[in-house]
Design a protein around this motif. Structure first.
Motif, PDB file in Angstrom:
ATOM      1  N   LYS A 590      -7.063  12.363  18.538  1.00  0.00           N
ATOM      2  CA  LYS A 590      -7.353  10.945  18.716  1.00  0.00           C
ATOM      3  C   LYS A 590      -8.810  10.783  19.151  1.00  0.00           C
ATOM      4  N   PHE A 591      -9.295   9.582  18.960  1.00  0.00           N
ATOM      5  CA  PHE A 591     -10.658   9.272  19.381  1.00  0.00           C
ATOM      6  C   PHE A 591     -10.620   8.342  20.587  1.00  0.00           C
ATOM      7  N   TRP A 592     -11.667   8.396  21.381  1.00  0.00           N
ATOM      8  CA  TRP A 592     -11.805   7.415  22.451  1.00  0.00           C
ATOM      9  C   TRP A 592     -13.290   7.112  22.614  1.00  0.00           C
ATOM     10  N   TYR A 593     -13.536   5.946  23.148  1.00  0.00           N
ATOM     11  CA  TYR A 593     -14.911   5.448  23.230  1.00  0.00           C
ATOM     12  C   TYR A 593     -15.237   5.160  24.685  1.00  0.00           C
ATOM     13  N   CYS A 594     -16.470   5.435  25.060  1.00  0.00           N
ATOM     14  CA  CYS A 594     -16.908   5.165  26.435  1.00  0.00           C
ATOM     15  C   CYS A 594     -18.310   4.571  26.382  1.00  0.00           C
ATOM     16  N   ARG A 595     -18.529   3.527  27.186  1.00  0.00           N
ATOM     17  CA  ARG A 595     -19.859   2.923  27.258  1.00  0.00           C
ATOM     18  C   ARG A 595     -20.080   2.319  28.641  1.00  0.00           C
ATOM     19  N   LYS A 601     -23.016  -0.983  36.181  1.00  0.00           N
ATOM     20  CA  LYS A 601     -22.110  -0.863  37.330  1.00  0.00           C
ATOM     21  C   LYS A 601     -20.720  -0.352  36.971  1.00  0.00           C
ATOM     22  N   VAL A 602     -20.353  -0.416  35.684  1.00  0.00           N
ATOM     23  CA  VAL A 602     -18.987  -0.060  35.288  1.00  0.00           C
ATOM     24  C   VAL A 602     -19.023   0.732  33.984  1.00  0.00           C
ATOM     25  N   LEU A 603     -18.182   1.768  33.912  1.00  0.00           N
ATOM     26  CA  LEU A 603     -17.948   2.479  32.657  1.00  0.00           C
ATOM     27  C   LEU A 603     -16.687   1.915  32.006  1.00  0.00           C
ATOM     28  N   HIS A 604     -16.807   1.446  30.778  1.00  0.00           N
ATOM     29  CA  HIS A 604     -15.652   0.941  30.028  1.00  0.00           C
ATOM     30  C   HIS A 604     -15.224   2.026  29.038  1.00  0.00           C
ATOM     31  N   TYR A 605     -13.926   2.301  28.957  1.00  0.00           N
ATOM     32  CA  TYR A 605     -13.464   3.310  28.005  1.00  0.00           C
ATOM     33  C   TYR A 605     -12.054   2.982  27.533  1.00  0.00           C
ATOM     34  N   GLY A 606     -11.687   3.565  26.410  1.00  0.00           N
ATOM     35  CA  GLY A 606     -10.356   3.322  25.864  1.00  0.00           C
ATOM     36  C   GLY A 606     -10.141   4.114  24.585  1.00  0.00           C
ATOM     37  N   ASP A 607      -8.873   4.267  24.206  1.00  0.00           N
ATOM     38  CA  ASP A 607      -8.516   5.035  23.014  1.00  0.00           C
ATOM     39  C   ASP A 607      -8.759   4.223  21.748  1.00  0.00           C
ATOM     40  N   LEU A 608      -9.042   4.947  20.657  1.00  0.00           N
ATOM     41  CA  LEU A 608      -9.230   4.331  19.349  1.00  0.00           C
ATOM     42  C   LEU A 608      -8.326   5.031  18.336  1.00  0.00           C
ATOM     43  N   GLU A 609      -7.947   4.303  17.319  1.00  0.00           N
ATOM     44  CA  GLU A 609      -7.117   4.888  16.271  1.00  0.00           C
ATOM     45  C   GLU A 609      -7.950   5.765  15.340  1.00  0.00           C
ATOM     46  N   GLU A 610      -9.214   5.413  15.138  1.00  0.00           N
ATOM     47  CA  GLU A 610     -10.081   6.174  14.254  1.00  0.00           C
ATOM     48  C   GLU A 610     -11.516   6.054  14.732  1.00  0.00           C
ATOM     49  N   SER A 611     -12.358   6.910  14.180  1.00  0.00           N
ATOM     50  CA  SER A 611     -13.774   6.892  14.565  1.00  0.00           C
ATOM     51  C   SER A 611     -14.403   5.557  14.163  1.00  0.00           C
ATOM     52  N   PRO A 612     -15.067   4.869  15.095  1.00  0.00           N
ATOM     53  CA  PRO A 612     -15.586   3.523  14.803  1.00  0.00           C
ATOM     54  C   PRO A 612     -16.871   3.556  13.994  1.00  0.00           C
ATOM     55  N   GLN A 613     -17.136   2.475  13.302  1.00  0.00           N
ATOM     56  CA  GLN A 613     -18.414   2.291  12.614  1.00  0.00           C
ATOM     57  C   GLN A 613     -19.268   1.357  13.469  1.00  0.00           C
ATOM     58  N   GLY A 614     -20.226   1.898  14.200  1.00  0.00           N
ATOM     59  CA  GLY A 614     -21.050   1.087  15.095  1.00  0.00           C
ATOM     60  C   GLY A 614     -20.461   1.011  16.499  1.00  0.00           C
ATOM     61  N   GLU A 615     -20.993   0.098  17.301  1.00  0.00           N
ATOM     62  CA  GLU A 615     -20.580  -0.046  18.686  1.00  0.00           C
ATOM     63  C   GLU A 615     -19.193  -0.675  18.796  1.00  0.00           C
TER      64      GLU A 615
END
Length: 744
Positions: A590-595, A601-615
Motif C-alpha cells: 500500500k501507499f501512504w502520503y505525508c506532508r 506545525k503539523v505533519l499530515h499523513y494517511g493511506d492511499l489506494e495507489e501512487s498519486p499524481q502530484g500533491e
C-alpha cells in the motif's frame, strides 16, 4: 457615573488531556454520537459505554472500526492510532463477523455466496479479522472451494460465466490477502491446489483479475517455500508465461516477470543456467524489449523493479565463471589461449612439427604471449588464477577476438608494434576491466528490494555483458593512448587509467542509453580531455578558493546558505512525498502520503489506494502529528520497523532508506524513502524542525555548490586580481591631523 466593566473571561479553551480523544461514532440507522474516548480505559469498557448509549445488549459481540475506506478494526494494539476528529463505526466483533462470513460463503445461493466472497475479500485486509477467520480454518475452506470449484460449477459456468468469474476472483483475492499477513505457512498447500492455480494462468488469460491473483499466488509460493517451488516449477512452464508478456496490460506483464524472477531466484545453482537457456530459446529478452521496454507507454516503478531484478539475476549467471580459477593443466582451457594467439597472429607462418622446431615454437609462443599483454609469457594460464574475475576474463577476451575480430587484431598489433613504451597490454587490461565491470554491475549480489535501476541497453542483445566488455575494452585502449600511460609501471598506470575509464562508463550509464550503439556514442563524447574538463569544472565548483580571505568570506555567508537549504527542505516537506509500505509481497504494498502543514506545525499523513499524481491535499489525509510532539528522529537499524522480526532480512539499501519519527511515550511513524534523495530531504527537514543540524550528504553537497556559486558571484569584480593571503598592513598614523576639516 463611570461604567464598570466586569472582567472578561478568556475564550481560549484549555487543550484536552493527551489521553482524551474526541471522535464521532456511527451506528446504522442512528444519528452519529460525539464522544470523548479515554485511552487509559480498557477498550471493552469504551465499547460497552457506546452500546449502552444505543441500548444494545451483548456488548462483547461488538467492536469499533475506522469508518474510512480501510474499515480496519480497532484493538488494544492499534488504538493509539486514533486521532482527534476521527470517525469510527460500531460494528459486529471480528470473531462474530468471521463466523458469519464463514457460513455465508458456503451458502447454496449463488448470489448470496458471491456477495459473501466480495465482503470476505474486503475484510481480509484487516489482520484482526484475518486471525479470527483463519482460526475457523478459513484458509482450508477457500482452498477446497478452489480445488473443487470448476468441477462443481462446470455446468453453471457456461450459463453464468460472469458470475463464476467474479466468484473465483473474490475467492483468490481473499486468499491472497489472508496469506499476506504471514499467519499461515505456505508449506501446507496440496498439489491439487497448486495444479488448479497453475491451470488458471492458461484457462483465464482473458480474465485479468483471476490471472493477476493466480500469478501473485504462484510467485508467493515459489518465494516462501522450497517444496512449493519444486511443485510450481513442475506445473508451470516458461512457454505458458510468455504469452502474457505479449499483451498490453502492464500489470499482468509485471506479475508474469515477477513469477519468472521468483523461479529464477529459487532455482538450484545447477538448474539456473538450464533455465536461462530455456528463456533464451523462448526469446524472452526480445519479447520484453518489444512488448514492455519499447511499448508506447511509460514503465511504472514496479515494472522497472522487476526488470532490474531480471537484469541482476541474468548477470549473476556469470558468477560461477567469475569465481572459477583457470587450471593450468586443463588442455581445453589452454586451447582458448592458443585460439587468442592464432586469431591475432595467424598471418605468420607456423613452424613445422619436427622435433627440431620445438624450441623455436616455444620461443615464438612466448614472444606472441608477450605481445598479447600477459604477465606470464611462458604459461599465460597463470594470469587467470585470481578470482574475481577468473575464467570470465578469458571468456570475454575470446568473445571479443571471435565476434569483433578486426578490432581485436588492430588493438593487439597496434600495441605490440609500439616502441615508445606506451603500449596498452591487452591481456592484463582485459582482466582488470572484467573485474571492474563485475563491480559496476554487482555480479554475484542479490537484487535490492527497492532498486528500479535497470538499463534498457542490456535487453537489446543476448550476449549483452560480452558486448558491454567489447565496447569498454576499446574505450580503455583509446583512453590509455590519450593519457599516454606506460606499461613499465603497469600498476600505477592501471590505477589512473581505470579510474578514468570507470568514470567514463558510469557517466554514460547514468544517461540510460536505449541501445549498446547509443552507449558507444555516449562514450565517444566522453574522451579523456572531456573528463578532465568535467573534473576541472567540478573542482572549481567544490573547492576552488582556499586563501584566508575567501575562507573568512565562506564562514561569513555560510549561515545564510544553510538557512536557504533549510527553507528548501521545509518547502519540500510541505509539498509532501508518497511512501511505500513494504511487506512480504512487494507489488501488493500500500501507499501512504505525508506532508508538512504550511505553518510547519503539523505533519499530515494517511493511506492511499495507489501512487498519486502530484500533491495530495491536506484535507484528504486523515491523520495528524503535531511537530511539538516529536521526540526524536532515528535512522537505519535504530528504526523500530527495522528491528521487527524478519525486518533485518532486508538488504543494506533498505536500511539506508529507513527512518522513524518517535513521539509520545511509545508512538512511532515509520518511513522507507523511495530513494536516497528523498531520504536526505526528509531527515534534513525533520532535523531542521527539531532545531538540529542537517547532516546529510545532500546538505553537504548543496552547501558546497551554493557557497562556491555565491563566492564566484561576489568576486566577479575581482577577476584577474590576485587576492593576498594576508590583509595589507595598516599605515602609520600621520604626524598631524591638519588635513581634518571640522564641519562644525
Amino acid at each position: 457615573c463611570p461604567v464598570v466593566l466586569a472582567p472578561r473571561k478568556s475564550s481560549i479553551a484549555m487543550p484536552p488531556p493527551a489521553d482524551i480523544v474526541k471522535v464521532a461514532i456511527e451506528w446504522p440507522g442512528a444519528f452519529p454520537k460525539l464522544m470523548e474516548i479515554d485511552q487509559k480505559k480498557p477498550l471493552s469498557s469504551i465499547i460497552k459505554e457506546v452500546c449502552d448509549g444505543w441500548s444494545l445488549a451483548n456488548h462483547d459481540q461488538f467492536a469499533l472500526q475506522h469508518a474510512d475506506s480501510s474499515n480496519f478494526y480497532i484493538t488494544e494494539k492499534n488504538r493509539n492510532e486514533i486521532k482527534n476528529g476521527a470517525i469510527l463505526r460500531l460494528t459486529t466483533s471480528p470473531a462474530q463477523n468471521a463466523q458469519q462470513l464463514h457460513e455465508r460463503i458456503q451458502s447454496s445461493s449463488m448470489d448470496a455466496k458471491l456477495e459473501a466472497l466480495k465482503d470476505l475479500a474486503n475484510y481480509s485486509r484487516d489482520v484482526t479479522f484475518a486471525q479470527e477467520f483463519i482460526n475457523l480454518d478459513g484458509i482450508s475452506l477457500l482452498t477446497q472451494m478452489v480445488e473443487s470449484g470448476t468441477e462443481r460449477y462446470q455446468k453453471l459456468q457456461k450459463i453464468m460465466k460472469p458470475c463464476f468469474g467474479d466468484m473465483l476472483s473474490f475467492t483468490l483475492t481473499a486468499f491472497v490477502e489472508l496469506m499476506d499477513h504471514g499467519i499461515v505457512s505456505w508449506d501446507t498447500f496440496s498439489v491439487a491446489f497448486i495444479k488448479k492455480i497453475a491451470s488458471y494462468v492458461n484457462k483465464f488469460a482473458s480474465d485479468i483479475s483471476i490471472l493477476q491473483r493466480s500469478l501473485a499466488i504462484l510467485e508467493s509460493m515459489v518465494l516462501n517455500s522450497h517444496d512449493l517451488y519444486q511443485k510450481v516449477a513442475q506445473e508451470i512452464t516458461i512457454g505458458q508465461l510468455i504469452p502474457h508478456l505479449q499483451g498490453t496490460d502492464q500489470e499482468i506483464q509485471t506479475y508474469t516477470i515477477a513469477v519468472i524472477n521468483a523461479l529464477f531466484l529459487k532455482a538450484p545453482d545447477d538448474k539456473r543456467q538450464e533455465m536461462a537457456n530455456i528463456l533464451a530459446q523462448k526469446q524472452l529478452r526480445s519479447i520484453i524489449l518489444t512488448h514492455v521496454i519499447r511499448a508506447q507507454r511509460a514503465i511504472n516503478n514496479e515494472m522497472a523493479h522487476q526488470l532490474y531484478v531480471l537484469q541482476v539475476l541474468t548477470f549473476n549467471l556469470l558468477e560461477d565463471r567469475m569465481m572459477t580459477k583457470m587450471d593450468p593443466q586443463d588442455q581445453a582451457q589452454r586451447d582458448i589461449i592458443f585460439e587468442l594467439r592464432r586469431i591475432a597472429f595467424d598471418a605468420e607462418s607456423e613452424p613445422n612439427n619436427s622435433s627440431g622446431s620445438i624450441e623455436k615454437r616455444k620461443s615464438m609462443y612466448t614472444r606472441d604471449y608477450k605481445k598479447l599483454g600477459f604477465i606470464n609469457h611462458v604459461n599465460p594460464a597463470m594470469d587467470f588464477t585470481q578470482t574475481p574475475p577468473g575464467m570470465l576474463a578469458l571468456d570475454n577476451m575470446l568473445y571479443f577476438a571471435k565476434h569483433h575480430q578486426d578490432a581485436y587484431i588492430r588493438i593487439v598489433l597496434e600495441n605490440s608494434s609500439r616502441e615508445d613504451k606506451h603500449e596498452c597490454p591487452f591481456g592484463r587490461s582485459s582482466i582488470e576491466l572484467t573485474k571492474m565491470l563485475c563491480e559496476i554491475l554487482k555480479v554475484g549480489e542479490l537484487p535490492s528490494e527497492t532498486c528500479n535501476d535497470f538499463h534498457p541497453m542490456f535487453f537489446t542483445h543476448d550476449r549483452s555483458f560480452e558486448e558491454f566488455f567489447c565496447i569498454c575494452i576499446q574505450l580503455l585502449n583509446k583512453t590509455w593512448k590519450e593519457m599516454r600511460a606506460t606499461s613499465e609501471d603497469f600498476n600505477k598506470a592501471r590505477k589512473r587509467v581505470m579510474q578514468v575509464v570507470k568514470e567514463q562508463i558510469m557517466r554514460a550509464l547514468t544517461t540510460k542509453p536505449s541501445s549498446l550503439d547509443q552507449f558507444k556514442s555516449k562514450l565517444q563524447n566522453l574522451s579523456y580531455t572531456e573528463i578532465l574538463k568535467i573534473r576541472q569544472s567540478e573542482r572549481m565548483n567544490q573547492e576552488d578558493f582556499q586563501s584566508r580571505p575567501i575562507l573568512e568570506l565562506k564562514e561569513k555567508i555560510q549561515p545564510e546558505i544553510l538557512e536557504l537549504i533549510k527553507q528548501q527542505r521545509l518547502n519540500r516537506l510541505v509539498e509532501g512525498t508518497c511512501f511505500r509500505k513494504l511487506n512480504s509481497r512487494r507489488r501488493q504494498d500500500k501507499f501512504w502520503y505525508c506532508r508538512l502543514s504550511p505553518n510547519h506545525k503539523v505533519l499530515h499523513y494517511g493511506d492511499l489506494e495507489e501512487s498519486p499524481q502530484g500533491e495530495v491535499p491536506h484535507d484528504s489525509l486523515q491523520d495528524k502529528l503535531p511537530v511539538a510532539d516529536i521526540k526524536a528522529v532515528v535512522t537505519g537499524k535504530d528504526c523500530p520497523h527495522m528491528k521487527e522480526k524478519g525486518a533485518l532480512k532486508q538488504n543494506k539499501e533498505v536500511l539506508e532508506l529507513a527512518f522513524s519519527i518517535l513521539y509520545d511515550s511509545c508512538g512511532q511513524l515509520n518511513f522507507i524513502a523511495p530513494d536516497k534523495h528523498e531520504y536526505c530531504v526528509w531527515t534534513d527537514g525533520l532535523n531542521a524542525l527539531l532545531g538540529k543540524d542537517m547532516l546529510s550528504d545532500l546538505t553537504r553537497n548543496d552547501l558546497d555548490t551554493l557557497l562556491s556559486m555565491e563566492i564566484k558571484l561576489r568576486l566577479l569584480d575581482l577577476e584577474n586580481i590576485q587576492i593576498p593571503d594576508a590583509p595589507p598592513p595598516i599605515p602609520k598614523e600621520p604626524s598631524n591631523y591638519d588635513f581634518v576639516y571640522d564641519c562644525n
